[in-house]
Design a protein around this motif. Structure first.
Motif, PDB file in Angstrom:
ATOM      1  N   HIS A  28     -24.239 -33.190  32.367  1.00 61.51           N
ATOM      2  CA  HIS A  28     -24.259 -34.655  32.364  1.00 61.51           C
ATOM      3  C   HIS A  28     -23.443 -35.198  33.534  1.00 61.51           C
ATOM      4  O   HIS A  28     -23.893 -36.096  34.250  1.00 61.51           O
ATOM      5  CB  HIS A  28     -23.680 -35.203  31.049  1.00 61.51           C
ATOM      6  CG  HIS A  28     -24.658 -35.291  29.942  1.00 61.51           C
ATOM      7  ND1 HIS A  28     -25.325 -36.443  29.640  1.00 61.51           N
ATOM      8  CD2 HIS A  28     -25.084 -34.370  29.044  1.00 61.51           C
ATOM      9  CE1 HIS A  28     -26.122 -36.228  28.606  1.00 61.51           C
ATOM     10  NE2 HIS A  28     -25.994 -34.970  28.230  1.00 61.51           N
ATOM     11  N   LEU A  63     -24.472 -46.965  35.412  1.00 58.53           N
ATOM     12  CA  LEU A  63     -23.812 -46.955  34.104  1.00 58.53           C
ATOM     13  C   LEU A  63     -24.609 -47.754  33.072  1.00 58.53           C
ATOM     14  O   LEU A  63     -24.763 -47.319  31.927  1.00 58.53           O
ATOM     15  CB  LEU A  63     -22.390 -47.505  34.207  1.00 58.53           C
ATOM     16  CG  LEU A  63     -21.604 -47.554  32.894  1.00 58.53           C
ATOM     17  CD1 LEU A  63     -21.444 -46.155  32.303  1.00 58.53           C
ATOM     18  CD2 LEU A  63     -20.257 -48.214  33.118  1.00 58.53           C
ATOM     19  N   VAL A  66     -27.746 -45.667  32.183  1.00 60.49           N
ATOM     20  CA  VAL A  66     -27.362 -44.468  31.433  1.00 60.49           C
ATOM     21  C   VAL A  66     -26.913 -44.840  30.021  1.00 60.49           C
ATOM     22  O   VAL A  66     -27.225 -44.141  29.058  1.00 60.49           O
ATOM     23  CB  VAL A  66     -26.256 -43.701  32.198  1.00 60.49           C
ATOM     24  CG1 VAL A  66     -25.577 -42.674  31.318  1.00 60.49           C
ATOM     25  CG2 VAL A  66     -26.848 -43.043  33.427  1.00 60.49           C
ATOM     26  N   THR A  67     -26.199 -45.944  29.891  1.00 60.24           N
ATOM     27  CA  THR A  67     -25.758 -46.389  28.569  1.00 60.24           C
ATOM     28  C   THR A  67     -26.951 -46.723  27.682  1.00 60.24           C
ATOM     29  O   THR A  67     -27.004 -46.310  26.513  1.00 60.24           O
ATOM     30  CB  THR A  67     -24.810 -47.597  28.692  1.00 60.24           C
ATOM     31  OG1 THR A  67     -23.657 -47.200  29.459  1.00 60.24           O
ATOM     32  CG2 THR A  67     -24.372 -48.104  27.334  1.00 60.24           C
ATOM     33  N   GLU A  70     -28.634 -43.456  26.712  1.00 65.56           N
ATOM     34  CA  GLU A  70     -27.852 -42.722  25.701  1.00 65.56           C
ATOM     35  C   GLU A  70     -27.985 -43.385  24.330  1.00 65.56           C
ATOM     36  O   GLU A  70     -28.155 -42.707  23.321  1.00 65.56           O
ATOM     37  CB  GLU A  70     -26.390 -42.644  26.130  1.00 65.56           C
ATOM     38  CG  GLU A  70     -25.565 -41.667  25.330  1.00 65.56           C
ATOM     39  CD  GLU A  70     -25.950 -40.220  25.522  1.00 65.56           C
ATOM     40  OE1 GLU A  70     -25.996 -39.493  24.502  1.00 65.56           O
ATOM     41  OE2 GLU A  70     -26.211 -39.795  26.657  1.00 65.56           O
ATOM     42  N   TRP A  83     -21.312 -39.759  22.036  1.00 64.32           N
ATOM     43  CA  TRP A  83     -20.355 -40.457  22.893  1.00 64.32           C
ATOM     44  C   TRP A  83     -19.705 -39.494  23.880  1.00 64.32           C
ATOM     45  O   TRP A  83     -19.336 -39.895  24.981  1.00 64.32           O
ATOM     46  CB  TRP A  83     -19.318 -41.186  22.044  1.00 64.32           C
ATOM     47  CG  TRP A  83     -19.933 -42.346  21.349  1.00 64.32           C
ATOM     48  CD1 TRP A  83     -20.193 -42.465  20.019  1.00 64.32           C
ATOM     49  CD2 TRP A  83     -20.433 -43.540  21.957  1.00 64.32           C
ATOM     50  NE1 TRP A  83     -20.813 -43.665  19.758  1.00 64.32           N
ATOM     51  CE2 TRP A  83     -20.971 -44.346  20.940  1.00 64.32           C
ATOM     52  CE3 TRP A  83     -20.489 -44.009  23.268  1.00 64.32           C
ATOM     53  CZ2 TRP A  83     -21.542 -45.591  21.172  1.00 64.32           C
ATOM     54  CZ3 TRP A  83     -21.060 -45.244  23.504  1.00 64.32           C
ATOM     55  CH2 TRP A  83     -21.579 -46.018  22.474  1.00 64.32           C
ATOM     56  N   ASP A  85     -21.250 -37.122  25.445  1.00 65.19           N
ATOM     57  CA  ASP A  85     -22.183 -37.084  26.575  1.00 65.19           C
ATOM     58  C   ASP A  85     -21.996 -38.320  27.448  1.00 65.19           C
ATOM     59  O   ASP A  85     -22.010 -38.235  28.682  1.00 65.19           O
ATOM     60  CB  ASP A  85     -23.638 -37.031  26.086  1.00 65.19           C
ATOM     61  CG  ASP A  85     -24.043 -35.671  25.552  1.00 65.19           C
ATOM     62  OD1 ASP A  85     -23.256 -34.714  25.681  1.00 65.19           O
ATOM     63  OD2 ASP A  85     -25.153 -35.580  24.996  1.00 65.19           O
ATOM     64  N   TRP A  86     -21.819 -39.480  26.803  1.00 64.50           N
ATOM     65  CA  TRP A  86     -21.649 -40.722  27.560  1.00 64.50           C
ATOM     66  C   TRP A  86     -20.371 -40.674  28.399  1.00 64.50           C
ATOM     67  O   TRP A  86     -20.359 -41.095  29.549  1.00 64.50           O
ATOM     68  CB  TRP A  86     -21.630 -41.922  26.618  1.00 64.50           C
ATOM     69  CG  TRP A  86     -21.561 -43.227  27.342  1.00 64.50           C
ATOM     70  CD1 TRP A  86     -22.602 -43.908  27.896  1.00 64.50           C
ATOM     71  CD2 TRP A  86     -20.391 -43.995  27.615  1.00 64.50           C
ATOM     72  NE1 TRP A  86     -22.138 -45.065  28.486  1.00 64.50           N
ATOM     73  CE2 TRP A  86     -20.789 -45.139  28.332  1.00 64.50           C
ATOM     74  CE3 TRP A  86     -19.045 -43.827  27.314  1.00 64.50           C
ATOM     75  CZ2 TRP A  86     -19.892 -46.100  28.754  1.00 64.50           C
ATOM     76  CZ3 TRP A  86     -18.146 -44.786  27.741  1.00 64.50           C
ATOM     77  CH2 TRP A  86     -18.576 -45.920  28.447  1.00 64.50           C
ATOM     78  N   ASP A  89     -21.039 -38.547  31.326  1.00 64.07           N
ATOM     79  CA  ASP A  89     -21.812 -39.361  32.283  1.00 64.07           C
ATOM     80  C   ASP A  89     -20.881 -40.290  33.050  1.00 64.07           C
ATOM     81  O   ASP A  89     -20.963 -40.405  34.276  1.00 64.07           O
ATOM     82  CB  ASP A  89     -22.858 -40.216  31.558  1.00 64.07           C
ATOM     83  CG  ASP A  89     -23.963 -39.413  30.903  1.00 64.07           C
ATOM     84  OD1 ASP A  89     -24.203 -38.263  31.318  1.00 64.07           O
ATOM     85  OD2 ASP A  89     -24.588 -39.951  29.965  1.00 64.07           O
ATOM     86  N   LEU A  90     -19.998 -40.963  32.320  1.00 62.97           N
ATOM     87  CA  LEU A  90     -19.066 -41.916  32.932  1.00 62.97           C
ATOM     88  C   LEU A  90     -18.185 -41.231  33.970  1.00 62.97           C
ATOM     89  O   LEU A  90     -17.987 -41.757  35.070  1.00 62.97           O
ATOM     90  CB  LEU A  90     -18.210 -42.572  31.846  1.00 62.97           C
ATOM     91  CG  LEU A  90     -17.163 -43.571  32.312  1.00 62.97           C
ATOM     92  CD1 LEU A  90     -17.800 -44.751  33.027  1.00 62.97           C
ATOM     93  CD2 LEU A  90     -16.326 -44.043  31.123  1.00 62.97           C
TER      94      LEU A  90
END
Length: 108
Positions: A28, A63, A66-67, A70, A83, A85-86, A89-90
């Motif tokens: 990710h 972002l 992607v948010t 997700e 979260w 994974d998020w 990503d962040l």
């Protein structure tokens, strides 16, 4: 890749890496970091200012997308809303955006 993951049909190589300890999180971060880097690089490192902090425009767009992606996983039976994974990503988005801005500012 998102479509194949939504179908529960990832290629064997990606399934292998996803099954490694933290492999999914590293994946990710690398994927979103690369996307953030490329978008910010294409936008020549344009930033908004918040107090004294530069906020790369490309990172904000990545972002947001992607948010939403997700969050959509909570509605897809073969996926799971995560979260962690998020946050991976962040982390990738922040690092990729920072690197792109830094490199575009150092060009003559």
């Amino acid at each position: 890749m998102i479509i194949r993951a939504n179908q529960g049909n990832l290629p064997p190589l990606l399934r292998f890496y996803a099954n490694l300890p933290l492999g999914d999180k590293v994946g990710h971060g690398l994927l979103m970091g690369t996307l953030s880097f490329l978008v910010n690089w294409a936008w020549q490192g344009q930033c908004w200012r918040w107090r004294s902090w530069p906020i790369p425009k490309g990172s904000v767009v990545v972002l947001a997308i992607v948010t939403l992606e997700e969050l959509s996983q909570g509605f897809i039976p073969s996926r799971s809303l995560s979260w962690s994974d998020w946050f991976a990503d962040l982390g990738g988005i922040v690092l990729g955006g920072w690197l792109a801005v830094r490199l575009t500012r150092s060009r003559p």
